[in-house]
Design a protein around this motif. Structure first.
Motif, PDB file in Angstrom:
ATOM      1  N   VAL A 208       0.705  -1.184  -0.075  1.00  0.00           N
ATOM      2  CA  VAL A 208       0.000   0.045  -0.054  1.00  0.00           C
ATOM      3  C   VAL A 208       0.725   1.415  -0.059  1.00  0.00           C
ATOM      4  O   VAL A 208       0.664   2.304  -0.736  1.00  0.00           O
ATOM      5  N   ALA A 209       1.920   1.385   0.991  1.00  0.00           N
ATOM      6  CA  ALA A 209       2.728   2.395   1.030  1.00  0.00           C
ATOM      7  C   ALA A 209       3.435   2.597  -0.619  1.00  0.00           C
ATOM      8  O   ALA A 209       3.695   3.703  -1.071  1.00  0.00           O
ATOM      9  N   GLN A 210       3.785   1.447  -1.128  1.00  0.00           N
ATOM     10  CA  GLN A 210       4.471   1.568  -2.502  1.00  0.00           C
ATOM     11  C   GLN A 210       3.714   2.134  -3.453  1.00  0.00           C
ATOM     12  O   GLN A 210       3.954   3.034  -4.520  1.00  0.00           O
ATOM     13  N   ALA A 211       2.437   1.763  -3.346  1.00  0.00           N
ATOM     14  CA  ALA A 211       1.432   2.253  -4.398  1.00  0.00           C
ATOM     15  C   ALA A 211       1.180   3.666  -4.301  1.00  0.00           C
ATOM     16  O   ALA A 211       0.937   4.386  -5.209  1.00  0.00           O
ATOM     17  N   VAL A 212       1.122   3.971  -3.196  1.00  0.00           N
ATOM     18  CA  VAL A 212       0.901   5.681  -2.844  1.00  0.00           C
ATOM     19  C   VAL A 212       2.155   6.340  -3.285  1.00  0.00           C
ATOM     20  O   VAL A 212       1.910   7.461  -4.055  1.00  0.00           O
ATOM     21  N   LEU A 213       3.255   5.838  -3.077  1.00  0.00           N
ATOM     22  CA  LEU A 213       4.691   6.742  -3.512  1.00  0.00           C
ATOM     23  C   LEU A 213       4.713   6.676  -4.922  1.00  0.00           C
ATOM     24  O   LEU A 213       5.248   7.662  -5.424  1.00  0.00           O
ATOM     25  N   ILE A 214       4.536   5.420  -5.720  1.00  0.00           N
ATOM     26  CA  ILE A 214       4.693   5.272  -6.923  1.00  0.00           C
ATOM     27  C   ILE A 214       3.808   6.446  -7.607  1.00  0.00           C
ATOM     28  O   ILE A 214       3.762   6.769  -8.720  1.00  0.00           O
ATOM     29  N   SER A 215       2.225   6.288  -6.993  1.00  0.00           N
ATOM     30  CA  SER A 215       1.471   7.243  -7.790  1.00  0.00           C
ATOM     31  C   SER A 215       1.660   8.529  -7.455  1.00  0.00           C
ATOM     32  O   SER A 215       1.518   9.323  -8.532  1.00  0.00           O
ATOM     33  N   LEU A 216       2.601   9.026  -6.221  1.00  0.00           N
ATOM     34  CA  LEU A 216       2.875  10.387  -6.339  1.00  0.00           C
ATOM     35  C   LEU A 216       3.947  10.831  -7.274  1.00  0.00           C
ATOM     36  O   LEU A 216       3.985  11.837  -7.946  1.00  0.00           O
ATOM     37  N   ILE A 217       4.816   9.889  -7.522  1.00  0.00           N
ATOM     38  CA  ILE A 217       5.905   9.962  -8.516  1.00  0.00           C
ATOM     39  C   ILE A 217       5.481  10.240  -9.941  1.00  0.00           C
ATOM     40  O   ILE A 217       5.623  10.903 -10.780  1.00  0.00           O
ATOM     41  N   ARG A 218       4.540   9.255 -10.209  1.00  0.00           N
ATOM     42  CA  ARG A 218       3.905   9.526 -11.444  1.00  0.00           C
ATOM     43  C   ARG A 218       3.125  10.703 -11.920  1.00  0.00           C
ATOM     44  O   ARG A 218       3.188  11.098 -13.044  1.00  0.00           O
ATOM     45  N   ARG A 219       2.583  11.380 -10.848  1.00  0.00           N
ATOM     46  CA  ARG A 219       1.909  12.582 -10.807  1.00  0.00           C
ATOM     47  C   ARG A 219       2.883  13.797 -10.994  1.00  0.00           C
ATOM     48  O   ARG A 219       2.366  14.793 -10.779  1.00  0.00           O
ATOM     49  N   GLY A 220       4.033  13.417 -10.798  1.00  0.00           N
ATOM     50  CA  GLY A 220       5.084  14.592 -10.882  1.00  0.00           C
ATOM     51  C   GLY A 220       5.726  15.081  -9.838  1.00  0.00           C
ATOM     52  O   GLY A 220       6.533  16.034  -9.697  1.00  0.00           O
ATOM     53  N   HIS A 221       5.290  14.416  -8.534  1.00  0.00           N
ATOM     54  CA  HIS A 221       5.934  14.990  -7.280  1.00  0.00           C
ATOM     55  C   HIS A 221       7.205  13.985  -7.094  1.00  0.00           C
ATOM     56  O   HIS A 221       7.392  12.905  -6.335  1.00  0.00           O
ATOM     57  N   ARG A 222       8.319  14.230  -7.885  1.00  0.00           N
ATOM     58  CA  ARG A 222       9.532  13.592  -8.211  1.00  0.00           C
ATOM     59  C   ARG A 222      10.478  14.368  -7.093  1.00  0.00           C
ATOM     60  O   ARG A 222      10.656  15.360  -7.246  1.00  0.00           O
ATOM     61  N   SER A 223      11.232  13.506  -6.253  1.00  0.00           N
ATOM     62  CA  SER A 223      12.488  14.183  -5.482  1.00  0.00           C
ATOM     63  C   SER A 223      13.227  13.053  -5.085  1.00  0.00           C
ATOM     64  O   SER A 223      12.884  11.799  -5.224  1.00  0.00           O
ATOM     65  N   LEU A 224      14.416  13.369  -4.631  1.00  0.00           N
ATOM     66  CA  LEU A 224      15.453  12.342  -4.211  1.00  0.00           C
ATOM     67  C   LEU A 224      14.743  11.268  -3.291  1.00  0.00           C
ATOM     68  O   LEU A 224      14.888   9.910  -3.238  1.00  0.00           O
ATOM     69  N   LEU A 225      14.140  11.727  -2.166  1.00  0.00           N
ATOM     70  CA  LEU A 225      13.718  11.131  -1.130  1.00  0.00           C
ATOM     71  C   LEU A 225      12.566  10.144  -1.590  1.00  0.00           C
ATOM     72  O   LEU A 225      12.571   8.884  -1.132  1.00  0.00           O
ATOM     73  N   MET A 226      11.861  10.546  -2.420  1.00  0.00           N
ATOM     74  CA  MET A 226      10.726   9.562  -3.210  1.00  0.00           C
ATOM     75  C   MET A 226      11.248   8.519  -3.640  1.00  0.00           C
ATOM     76  O   MET A 226      10.816   7.098  -3.509  1.00  0.00           O
ATOM     77  N   TYR A 227      12.270   8.652  -4.568  1.00  0.00           N
ATOM     78  CA  TYR A 227      12.894   7.574  -5.206  1.00  0.00           C
ATOM     79  C   TYR A 227      13.673   6.698  -4.256  1.00  0.00           C
ATOM     80  O   TYR A 227      13.621   5.445  -4.255  1.00  0.00           O
ATOM     81  N   VAL A 228      14.203   7.329  -3.311  1.00  0.00           N
ATOM     82  CA  VAL A 228      15.072   6.458  -2.307  1.00  0.00           C
ATOM     83  C   VAL A 228      14.052   5.514  -1.513  1.00  0.00           C
ATOM     84  O   VAL A 228      14.322   4.540  -1.360  1.00  0.00           O
TER      85      VAL A 228
END
Length: 395
Positions: A208-228
Motif C-alpha cells: 500500500v505504501a509503495q502504491a501511494v509513493l509510486i502514484s505520487l511520483i507518476r503525478r510529478g511529485h519527484r524528489s530524491l527522497l521519493m525515489y530512495v
C-alpha cells in the motif's frame, strides 16, 4: 558459530560476484558508447567533406579493424560521385548508443548480479540476520571500483582509499553487534515466529505504501527522497521474502518428517497437511514468496535507474544505502525477533547507527567526481580560450 561463518562467507562471495557483474556492465556500456562515437565520427566525415570534428579525433583512438574497414568503405562509396549508392541513400545517423541489452557483456554482468543475490545473499539470509547481510552490500561497490581500476583504466585516488578504510571499519562495527542466533537451529520456533509476526499484514502495508509513493511520483511529485524510499522498500521486501523462502527450503530438507514449514506458518498445522503443490513442487506460500522476490528485484532496479537518471550517484547512493539498511533491518527484526531483550536492542541500534554512518561517510569518497584528463596533445588551456561571438575590451 560455524553457521555464522558460513553465512558470512556466502554474503561476501555473493557480493564479490555482484561487484564483478557491475564492472562487466560498466565495460559493456563503455563499449556501446565507443561504438556510437566511432559511428558518429564516420557519418560526420562522410557528410562533411574535408571538415573533421573534435569528436572524430577523440574517438579515433578506439578504432578497431572493423572500424577501419567501415571507414574505408564509406570513403570509397563517397568518392563514387553522385551516382553512387551512398550518395543516393545515405545511412541514417544514429541518435545514440545501442540499447544496453544488446551488449553481451552487459547481459552477462546482469546475470552475475542476479546469481550473486540468489546464491549469495539469499543463502546468507538463512544463516544470518538481515542487519548483518544488508550492510555487506557495500562490498560489491568496493569490488566494482577495484576491478574498474584494474581492467577499465579508472584510477583509485587517495580519497577513495581513505573511503575504503572508513567503510571497512563501519561494516566491522555492524557485524560486531549483529544478532548471531541461527533461526534454523529450532525449526518449530522459526515457524511459530513467522506465523505470529503477521507477515501478510506487513507485506500488505508495504505494498500500500509503495502504491501511494509510486502514484505520487507518476503525478510529478519527484524528489530524491521519493525515489530512495521506493527503492529501499522494494529492497527490504526482497530481503524478507528471500529469508523466508530460503529458510523454508532449508528446514524442509533438514526436517523431512514434518510438514512444509511454509504451509505450517501460513495455514497452521491442520491446514498444512492438506496443502498441495502448485508449481514445481512449491505450495502457494512459497510461490508467493518467489513472486515477491522477483517483483521486488525488478521494482528496486527500475526506480534505482530512474533516480540515477535524474540525480548523480554522489547524491543517490549514500542516501539509498543508509535508507535501505535501516528499512531492511527494522523490518527484519520486526518479523523475525532476533534481538535478545532491551539491553541488546539498545547496544545494537547505537552501534548500528554508528556503523551505517561511517559506511555512508566513506561511500561519499568512493564516488568523488573526477575531472576528465585529456591526452596531452588535445588538452585545453583555459587561459587562451575566449567565448565565441564576444570580443575583449582591447578589441
Amino acid at each position: 558459530m560455524s553457521s555464522y561463518v558460513f553465512g558470512l562467507s556466502a554474503a561476501l562471495l555473493g557480493n564479490i560476484v555482484i561487484g564483478t557483474g557491475q564492472c562487466m556492465q560498466k565495460y559493456g556500456l563503455n563499449r556501446l558508447q565507443r561504438e556510437y562515437e566511432n559511428t558518429r565520427a564516420l557519418h560526420l566525415e562522410g557528410g562533411g567533406g574535408g571538415s573533421h570534428s573534435s569528436t572524430g579525433a577523440s574517438s579515433s583512438m578506439y578504432a578497431t579493424a572493423v572500424d577501419i574497414r567501415a571507414r574505408g568503405a564509406s570513403v570509397s562509396q563517397g568518392s563514387g560521385g553522385q551516382g553512387s549508392p551512398a550518395a543516393a541513400s545515405p545511412a541514417k545517423r544514429p541518435d545514440g548508443p545501442r540499447p544496453r541489452y544488446t551488449s553481451t557483456a552487459w547481459v552477462c554482468g546482469l546475470l552475475l548480479n542476479y546469481a550473486g543475490e540468489l546464491f549469495g545473499n539469499s543463502v546468507a539470509l538463512s544463516y544470518l540476520s538481515a542487519s548483518a547481510v544488508a550492510p555487506l552490500g557495500i562490498v560489491s561497490v568496493v569490488v566494482s571500483v577495484a576491478l574498474a581500476s584494474r581492467f577499465l583504466g579508472e584510477r583509485i585516488t587517495a580519497q577513495q582509499r581513505y573511503g575504503f578504510g572508513v567503510i571497512s571499519l563501519g561494516v566491522f562495527c555492524v557485524l560486531l553487534v549483529a544478532p548471531r542466533r541461527s533461526a534454523a537451529a529450532d525449526a518449530v520456533q522459526f515457524v511459530e515466529v513467522v506465523a505470529q509476526s503477521g507477515v501478510l499484514r506487513v507485506f500488505a502495508g508495504l505494498y500500500v505504501a509503495q502504491a501511494v509513493l509510486i502514484s505520487l511520483i507518476r503525478r510529478g511529485h519527484r524528489s530524491l527522497l521519493m525515489y530512495v524510499l521506493v527503492a529501499a522498500i522494494f529492497g527490504s521486501m526482497n530481503v524478507m521474502a528471500s529469508k523466508m523462502l530460503t529458510m523454508f527450503v532449508r528446514l524442509k530438507l533438514a526436517f523431512t518428517g514434518i510438514p512444509n514449514p511454509a504451509d505450517v506458518a501460513f495455514y497452521g498445522a491442520t491446514g498444512a497437511a492438506t496443502a498441495r503443490p502448485l508449481v514445481l513442487g512449491l505450495t502457494l506460500p512459497q510461490v508467493l514468496a518467489a513472486a515477491c522476490m522477483a517483483l521486488s528485484v525488478v521494482g528496486q532496479e527500475s526506480f534505482r535507474q530512474q533516480a540515477l537518471g535524474r540525480y548523480s550517484a554522489m547524491e543517490f547512493q549514500p542516501v539509498f544505502f543508509a535508507t535501505y539498511n535501516v528499512v531492511a533491518t527494522l523490518t527484519g527484526l520486526l518479523l523475525f525477533r532476533e534481538l535478545d531483550g532491551l539491553a541488546h536492542a539498545a547496544v545494537f541500534f547505537s552501534v548500528f547507527a554508528l556503523g551505517i554512518g561511517m559506511v555512508v561517510y566513506g561511500s561519499r569518497f568512493l564516488q568523488k567526481a573526477r575531472a576528465v584528463e585529456l591526452p596531452s596533445h588535445i588538452r585545453l588551456h583555459t587561459g587562451h580560450m575566449r567565448p565565441m561571438g564576444h570580443h575583449t575590451k582591447s578589441q
